[in-house]
Design a protein around this motif. Structure first.
Motif, PDB file in Angstrom:
ATOM      1  N   GLU A 179      45.131  46.402  32.711  1.00 16.25           N
ATOM      2  CA  GLU A 179      45.225  45.979  31.324  1.00 16.25           C
ATOM      3  C   GLU A 179      46.397  46.718  30.676  1.00 16.25           C
ATOM      4  O   GLU A 179      46.235  47.786  30.068  1.00 16.25           O
ATOM      5  N   PRO A 180      47.609  46.191  30.789  1.00 15.73           N
ATOM      6  CA  PRO A 180      48.801  46.872  30.270  1.00 15.73           C
ATOM      7  C   PRO A 180      48.698  47.245  28.799  1.00 15.73           C
ATOM      8  O   PRO A 180      49.227  48.282  28.381  1.00 15.73           O
ATOM      9  N   ASP A 181      48.017  46.431  27.995  1.00 14.44           N
ATOM     10  CA  ASP A 181      47.906  46.714  26.564  1.00 14.44           C
ATOM     11  C   ASP A 181      47.148  48.000  26.275  1.00 14.44           C
ATOM     12  O   ASP A 181      47.236  48.534  25.163  1.00 14.44           O
ATOM     13  N   GLU A 208      48.296  42.781  38.543  1.00 14.13           N
ATOM     14  CA  GLU A 208      47.859  41.638  37.755  1.00 14.13           C
ATOM     15  C   GLU A 208      47.262  42.104  36.425  1.00 14.13           C
ATOM     16  O   GLU A 208      46.541  43.104  36.373  1.00 14.13           O
ATOM     17  N   ASN A 209      47.572  41.385  35.364  1.00 15.35           N
ATOM     18  CA  ASN A 209      46.987  41.654  34.054  1.00 15.35           C
ATOM     19  C   ASN A 209      45.676  40.876  33.975  1.00 15.35           C
ATOM     20  O   ASN A 209      45.638  39.709  33.602  1.00 15.35           O
ATOM     21  N   ALA A 210      44.587  41.517  34.364  1.00 15.68           N
ATOM     22  CA  ALA A 210      43.293  40.838  34.432  1.00 15.68           C
ATOM     23  C   ALA A 210      42.186  41.871  34.343  1.00 15.68           C
ATOM     24  O   ALA A 210      42.015  42.672  35.259  1.00 15.68           O
ATOM     25  N   ASP A 215      36.171  36.373  33.375  1.00 12.52           N
ATOM     26  CA  ASP A 215      36.710  35.017  33.487  1.00 12.52           C
ATOM     27  C   ASP A 215      38.193  35.037  33.822  1.00 12.52           C
ATOM     28  O   ASP A 215      38.673  34.279  34.672  1.00 12.52           O
ATOM     29  N   GLN A 216      38.906  35.925  33.172  1.00 13.72           N
ATOM     30  CA  GLN A 216      40.347  36.054  33.406  1.00 13.72           C
ATOM     31  C   GLN A 216      40.626  36.503  34.836  1.00 13.72           C
ATOM     32  O   GLN A 216      41.504  35.968  35.515  1.00 13.72           O
ATOM     33  N   ALA A 217      39.860  37.487  35.304  1.00 14.50           N
ATOM     34  CA  ALA A 217      40.061  38.008  36.658  1.00 14.50           C
ATOM     35  C   ALA A 217      39.721  36.958  37.706  1.00 14.50           C
ATOM     36  O   ALA A 217      40.388  36.862  38.746  1.00 14.50           O
ATOM     37  N   ARG A 218      38.689  36.154  37.448  1.00 12.59           N
ATOM     38  CA  ARG A 218      38.313  35.101  38.401  1.00 12.59           C
ATOM     39  C   ARG A 218      39.469  34.108  38.574  1.00 12.59           C
ATOM     40  O   ARG A 218      39.833  33.753  39.700  1.00 12.59           O
ATOM     41  N   THR A 219      40.053  33.682  37.457  1.00 13.24           N
ATOM     42  CA  THR A 219      41.154  32.721  37.511  1.00 13.24           C
ATOM     43  C   THR A 219      42.392  33.335  38.170  1.00 13.24           C
ATOM     44  O   THR A 219      43.018  32.724  39.041  1.00 13.24           O
ATOM     45  N   ALA A 255      37.094  39.116  40.545  1.00 12.43           N
ATOM     46  CA  ALA A 255      37.796  38.973  41.822  1.00 12.43           C
ATOM     47  C   ALA A 255      36.830  38.555  42.928  1.00 12.43           C
ATOM     48  O   ALA A 255      37.127  37.670  43.742  1.00 12.43           O
ATOM     49  N   LEU A 256      35.658  39.186  42.966  1.00 11.74           N
ATOM     50  CA  LEU A 256      34.674  38.838  43.993  1.00 11.74           C
ATOM     51  C   LEU A 256      34.154  37.414  43.807  1.00 11.74           C
ATOM     52  O   LEU A 256      33.898  36.705  44.788  1.00 11.74           O
TER      53      LEU A 256
END
Length: 358
Positions: free
Chosen positions: A203-205, A234-236, A240-244, A272-273
Motif C-alpha cells: 500500500e504505497p499511500d 503490486e498496489n493491493a 477484493d482489490q488483491a483478488r483482482t 491472493a489465495l
C-alpha cells in the motif's frame, strides 16, 4: 469484511481516514471478521512472554496491578470504534483500567479531528490526570493536545505532537522481517530457495509504514535465501482489490508453481489465495501476512501454503498503555517508545497463542 487497512494507515500517521482510512473498505465495503469478542480468545499464558530477540524498544504485555490506579481519572481518545481494530484496542484499555481501579473517561473521535479536539477539551474540564490518544489527525495533534490538560499522554500508533510522553505502537520493519524470514526459512527447507517469483502486495499511500514493513519483509527473506529475484510489486491491500490484481499476476506467470507472496496485511493474502483458488492454482503460492487477524487463524492452522503471519495483538494494547500511563501519572519515567512485542504465528503455534474455532 472491513479491511485491515486501518492497521496500516494509522501506523503510518496518515491524516485522512477514509472510513476508515486505516481500515478502509475491503470486500465490497464489509468488514474483516475481527470479532468483538476476540480478547476472550487470546491465550492468557502469552501475557508474560518476553519481546522477540532483536526487537529494540519492545515491551512486555503486563496486566495492570489491581488497585494501582485507584483514585485516578484517566482518559482514552479512540480512533473509531465502528472499526474492529480500534474496538479491540478500546476494549483492552477499558479492561485494564477497570482492573487497575482507575476511572476511565472514554471518547470516540470517530476519525474526526474536530471531535478529537472536543474530547481533549472535555478531558480538561473533567480533570483527567493522563490519557491515551489514538486520534488520526496527525497535523492537528498539537492543537488537540493544547486544548487538553497538561498531563502525561501516550500516543497510540500515530504521533500526537509535542505533548506526547510516549509512543505506543508497532515496529513495522521488525514485523515485516519476522514474516519475511519465516518465508525464507520455509523456501530454504523445502525448495533450497528455488522459486519463480516474489510478489509483494503493498500500500504505497501508507508511506513510511509501507516502506518499513515491506522492506523488512525483503530483508528477512534475503537473510535466508539471498537477494530477491523476479520481484513483482503490486498496489493491493484490500481483499477484493488483491483478488483482482493477483488474478492478473497469475496470467503473467502461467508456468510458475513456486510463487512467494508477501503482503502488508492479511486482507491482501486472503485476496491472493482466493484468486489462486479460482484459477485452480492455490498450491502454487507460499504466503505470509501481517496482523494474524481472527479471520486468518483457521487458514494459518490448516492451509500449508500459509507459511506464517506476524501478530500485532490490538486486543492487548491495554496491557501496555494502561500500566505505563499509571506510572507516568505517578511521576515515574517511562520509555519514549513502547513497541508491541510482535510474534510470528504459524500452524504449529496458532492454537496455543489464540483459540481458533476450527
Amino acid at each position: 469484511m472491513r479491511s485491515r487497512r486501518l492497521l496500516i494507515n494509522v501506523l503510518a500517521g496518515v491524516v485522512a481516514v477514509v472510513l476508515p482510512a486505516a481500515c478502509s473498505t475491503g470486500k465490497a465495503g464489509t468488514s474483516s471478521t475481527a470479532s468483538q469478542t476476540v480478547p476472550a480468545t487470546v491465550n492468557p499464558g502469552a501475557s508474560t512472554a518476553a519481546p522477540p530477540s532483536g526487537e529494540s524498544d519492545a515491551v512486555t504485555f503486563q496486566q495492570a496491578v489491581p488497585g494501582s490506579g485507584k483514585g485516578m481519572k484517566i482518559g482514552l481518545i479512540t480512533l473509531d470504534d465502528s472499526v474492529p481494530f480500534s474496538k479491540l484496542v478500546s476494549d483492552g484499555i477499558k479492561t485494564q483500567a477497570k482492573r487497575a481501579g482507575a476511572q476511565l473517561v472514554y471518547c470516540d473521535s470517530k476519525g474526526d479531528g474536530a471531535t478529537a479536539l472536543a474530547c481533549a477539551r472535555n478531558f480538561k474540564v473533567q480533570g483527567v490526570q493522563g490519557y491515551l490518544n489514538f486520534q488520526s489527525d496527525a497535523k492537528s495533534a498539537d492543537s488537540i493536545c493544547g486544548a487538553g490538560p497538561s498531563v502525561p499522554v501516550i500516543a497510540i500508533d500515530i504521533a500526537q505532537g509535542s505533548c506526547q510522553t510516549s509512543f505506543m505502537g508497532a515496529n513495522n520493519e521488525f514485523a515485516g522481517n519476522l514474516a519475511g524470514k519465516a518465508l525464507g526459512t520455509y523456501m530454504k527447507k523445502n525448495f533450497d530457495c528455488e522459486y519463480d517469483a516474489f510478489v509483494s502486495m503493498e500500500e504505497p499511500d501508507a508511506g513510511e509504514v509501507n516502506t518499513a514493513r515491506m522492506g523488512g519483509y525483503r530483508k528477512g527473506f534475503e537473510s535466508v535465501c539471498g537477494p530477491v529475484k523476479n520481484l513483482r510489486t503490486e498496489n493491493a491491500f484490500r481483499i477484493d482489490q488483491a483478488r483482482t490484481t493477483f488474478a492478473d499476476v497469475l496470467t503473467t506467470l502461467p508456468g510458475a508453481h513456486k510463487i512467494v507472496v508477501a503482503a502488508i496485511n492479511d486482507d491482501a493474502i486472503e485476496g491472493a489465495l482466493a484468486a489462486a483458488k479460482t484459477a485452480g492454482r492455490q498450491k502454487d503460492l507460499y504466503v505470509s501476512g501481517q496482523g494474524a487477524d481472527p479471520s486468518s487463524w483457521c487458514a494459518i492452522k490448516s492451509n500449508p501454503q500459509w507459511v506464517g503471519d506476524t501478530a500485532y495483538f490490538p486486543e492487548r494494547y491495554g496491557e501496555i498503555g494502561v500500566p505505563y500511563l499509571i506510572q507516568a501519572i505517578k511521576g515515574q519515567t517511562i520509555p519514549k517508545n513502547l513497541l508491541v512485542p510482535h510474534q510470528i504465528i504459524n500452524s504449529a503455534n496458532v492454537g496455543s497463542v489464540y483459540s481458533p474455532s476450527c
